[in-house]
Write a protein that holds these residues in place. Structure first.
Motif, PDB file in Angstrom:
ATOM      1  N   SER A   1      -6.020   9.112 -33.166  1.00  0.00           N
ATOM      2  CA  SER A   1      -6.005  10.538 -33.470  1.00  0.00           C
ATOM      3  C   SER A   1      -5.416  10.708 -34.859  1.00  0.00           C
ATOM      4  O   SER A   1      -4.492   9.988 -35.248  1.00  0.00           O
ATOM      5  CB  SER A   1      -5.188  11.314 -32.436  1.00  0.00           C
TER       6      SER A   1
ATOM      7  N   SER B   1      -3.940  13.883 -36.982  1.00  0.00           N
ATOM      8  CA  SER B   1      -3.587  15.295 -36.860  1.00  0.00           C
ATOM      9  C   SER B   1      -2.867  15.774 -38.112  1.00  0.00           C
ATOM     10  O   SER B   1      -2.177  15.010 -38.788  1.00  0.00           O
ATOM     11  CB  SER B   1      -2.733  15.538 -35.618  1.00  0.00           C
ATOM     12  N   SER B   2      -3.068  17.052 -38.417  1.00  0.00           N
ATOM     13  CA  SER B   2      -2.417  17.689 -39.564  1.00  0.00           C
ATOM     14  C   SER B   2      -2.324  19.181 -39.293  1.00  0.00           C
ATOM     15  O   SER B   2      -2.873  19.676 -38.303  1.00  0.00           O
ATOM     16  CB  SER B   2      -3.233  17.438 -40.840  1.00  0.00           C
TER      17      SER B   2
ATOM     18  N   ASN C   1      -7.233  18.657 -36.249  1.00  0.00           N
ATOM     19  CA  ASN C   1      -7.135  17.335 -35.631  1.00  0.00           C
ATOM     20  C   ASN C   1      -8.521  16.735 -35.454  1.00  0.00           C
ATOM     21  O   ASN C   1      -9.467  17.454 -35.136  1.00  0.00           O
ATOM     22  CB  ASN C   1      -6.476  17.444 -34.261  1.00  0.00           C
TER      23      ASN C   1
ATOM     24  N   THR D   1     -10.507  12.763 -34.134  1.00  0.00           N
ATOM     25  CA  THR D   1     -10.353  11.420 -33.596  1.00  0.00           C
ATOM     26  C   THR D   1     -11.234  10.494 -34.409  1.00  0.00           C
ATOM     27  O   THR D   1     -12.166  10.937 -35.100  1.00  0.00           O
ATOM     28  CB  THR D   1     -10.743  11.341 -32.104  1.00  0.00           C
TER      29      THR D   1
ATOM     30  N   VAL E   1      -0.607  13.780 -42.707  1.00  0.00           N
ATOM     31  CA  VAL E   1      -1.353  13.433 -41.496  1.00  0.00           C
ATOM     32  C   VAL E   1      -0.508  12.520 -40.625  1.00  0.00           C
ATOM     33  O   VAL E   1       0.268  11.704 -41.125  1.00  0.00           O
ATOM     34  CB  VAL E   1      -2.725  12.774 -41.788  1.00  0.00           C
TER      35      VAL E   1
END
Length: 139
Positions: free
Chosen positions: A29, A31-32, A36, A38, A133
């Motif tokens: 994953s 994410s930020s 997000n 994958t 991130v």
């Protein structure tokens, strides 16, 4: 029978851009604050070394309005490189320079190490500026 053959062909074509069997690959994953996604890691020594570093938090800057780049805490092993990339490609420019491409393109020699492919909408990174991130395994 035709449906089964078509399903097998589609499944094979989805794994070809990053090499190897999808069964042997890990998902991660990313994410930020911008969203997000994958990604599926490539089946190579560099991607396995990246997976061993997780979880990671990386400050990434925009570069050439095609990618976000950031420094890994340590170098990854060298494997074969290629010059072409597509939107969503995760790459390694130098041994510790992690890249998320949000546009299609081509880099100069010696090329990039392919680390994986984003499975979601990578356009979340298509904006100027710095982003933090967080990368983690989805095991």
């Amino acid at each position: 029978m035709k449906h089964l053959a078509r399903t097998a062909l589609v499944a094979a074509s989805l794994t070809m851009p990053i090499g190897g069997s999808a069964l042997a690959q890990d998902s991660i994953s990313i994410s930020s604050d911008w969203g997000n996604v994958t990604a599926v890691l490539a089946d190579n020594e560099s991607a396995r070394a990246l997976a061993d570093m997780l979880p990671l938090t990386i400050e990434m800057d925009d570069h050439l309005r095609q990618e976000k780049t950031g420094n890994l805490p340590s170098a990854l092993p060298a494997v074969s490189r290629q010059r072409e990339f597509s939107a969503g490609t995760l790459g390694l420019w130098s041994s510790g320079d992690f890249v998320i491409y949000y546009r299609d393109g081509r880099v100069p020699s010696p090329g990039i190490v392919i680390l994986g492919q984003v499975q979601g909408d990578v356009s979340i990174f298509d904006r100027p500026g710095r982003v933090t991130v967080k990368i983690d395994s989805m095991k």
